[in-house]
Design an enzyme around this catalytic site. Structure first.
Site, short mmCIF file in Angstrom:
data_model
loop_
_atom_site.label_atom_id
_atom_site.label_comp_id
_atom_site.label_asym_id
_atom_site.label_seq_id
_atom_site.Cartn_x
_atom_site.Cartn_y
_atom_site.Cartn_z
N LYS A 288 46.73 38.42 48.42
CA LYS A 288 46.15 39.77 49.07
C LYS A 288 45.16 39.63 50.23
O LYS A 288 44.28 38.75 49.98
CB LYS A 288 45.89 40.98 48.08
CG LYS A 288 46.95 41.59 47.21
CD LYS A 288 47.96 42.19 47.89
CE LYS A 288 48.91 42.91 47.05
NZ LYS A 288 48.69 43.96 46.30
N ARG A 323 51.21 39.31 38.31
CA ARG A 323 52.45 38.98 39.40
C ARG A 323 51.76 38.24 40.55
O ARG A 323 50.93 38.75 40.92
CB ARG A 323 52.72 40.49 39.95
CG ARG A 323 53.89 40.64 40.74
CD ARG A 323 54.31 42.02 41.13
NE ARG A 323 55.12 42.20 42.15
CZ ARG A 323 55.29 41.95 43.27
NH1 ARG A 323 54.17 41.72 44.11
NH2 ARG A 323 56.52 42.16 44.09
#
Length: 343
Positions: A288, A323
């Site tokens: 991210k 994840r």
């Protein structure tokens, strides 16, 4: 229901956690490897000072009890699991196009399973900020051959479908998916909740405001951690009211979705608040932008070490689902953490 929250603190692990619980000095956190000795009590927007468990007023015992209960497995294998990201898209923020051809995606998914991945999350539509939507039929055309190929190659594997469209949900479940992962927490498609109430599958509810095209304008919070937990709690309640049993539900705080990098870092710092919802937690931090800002690493595909480090705090939350794109590295990190903290 979520006006009052308890924020655990003072974590202990392994034999120290077990000894503290036995002596009445701590409570297990979601019946996982961690125990907490202190808390902050948050009523509305007013947090208390940090206090030991012995000082918690009697009227908060129900909230404390909720924190110590195990999360249901939600149709996935028990214990902490790594969820492999398999994007069958040309435009995802990290590996868009890498697995766009079905045969490449099946090979990549099979390799993730062999590396210790507990569940594969297959997505055919990018939901990164500013992404362009596609039709449900286009999305299904991308993921259908991948689901079929993986079911043939690994018939026992747990497969998740990352979609916000009921058409794709229904077809994927018929094709063997065990979990539906919806970034809109069943807000996008009015038929999704009713459909899933009739199915026997796990459901991931992710926190997001707005849409992938508009969410950045909604990144305004007074207390991002408390507001995310409460808004997720509303979606959990909506799912329960719509007929989806709690035993099937998982929650994802949605790092980077309608949150600035700084807000996502604060949410990560206070992630133990998620235990208030009593659901298995999915952590989706892989590559991210917030990690790029924290580390100075510009290319998303170079952020796997940061992704592993950022994911490990979830291990305190009982049976988390981590994840990630780089499954082998995350499996190694998870196993090292377990070896240290479960002693």
């Amino acid at each position: 229901m979520w006006h009052r929250l308890v924020e655990p603190a003072g974590l202990l692990y392994g034999h120290m956690a077990r000894e503290a619980v036995a002596r009445g000095m701590a409570l297990p956190l979601m019946e996982g490897p961690a125990a907490f000795t202190h808390v902050r009590l948050i009523e509305g927007n007013s947090p208390s000072a940090l206090m030991p468990l012995a000082d918690v007023p009697g009227g908060w015992q129900a909230e404390l009890h909720r924190l110590s209960q195990p999360a249901p497995p939600a149709m996935l294998p028990p214990g902490a699991q790594v969820m492999g990201i398999l994007n069958v898209t040309p435009d995802s923020f990290s590996n868009g196009g890498q697995h766009f051809e079905a045969r490449h995606a099946v090979d990549a998914g099979t390799a993730m399973l062999q590396a210790g991945c507990g569940v594969l999350d297959i997505g055919g539509e990018s939901t990164r900020p500013g992404s362009h939507p596609i039709t449900p039929e286009q999305e299904w055309a991308r993921v259908a051959p991948v689901l079929a190929g993986l079911r043939a190659q690994a018939p026992q594997a747990a497969l998740s479908i990352d979609t916000r469209h009921s058409l794709v949900m229904e077809r994927a479940l018929s094709a063997g998916a065990a979990v539906v992962n919806d970034v809109t927490a069943l807000r996008h498609d009015p038929d999704a909740l009713g459909l899933l109430a009739e199915k026997n599958c796990g459901v991931v509810l992710m926190h997001m405001r707005g849409t992938p095209q508009t969410m950045e304008r909604y990144a305004v919070y007074e207390d991002v951690a408390c507001e995310v937990v409460r808004e997720l709690g509303q979606r959990v309640q909506a799912a329960l009211d719509g007929g989806i049993a709690r035993e099937r539900l998982m929650i994802d705080p949605g790092f980077g979705f309608a949150k600035t990098a700084a807000q996502s870092v604060e949410l990560l710092r206070r992630c133990l608040l998620l235990a208030n919802l009593g659901c298995r937690v999915v952590f989706g931090l892989s590559r991210k932008r917030m990690l790029g800002e924290m580390t100075g690493v510009a290319r998303a595909e170079d952020r796997d070490p940061a992704s592993m480090a950022a994911s490990l705090p979830a291990m305190a939350l009982g049976q988390p689902v981590l994840r990630v794109h780089d499954v082998p590295a995350m499996v190694q990190g998870m196993r090292v953490w377990q070896s240290i903290c479960r002693d």
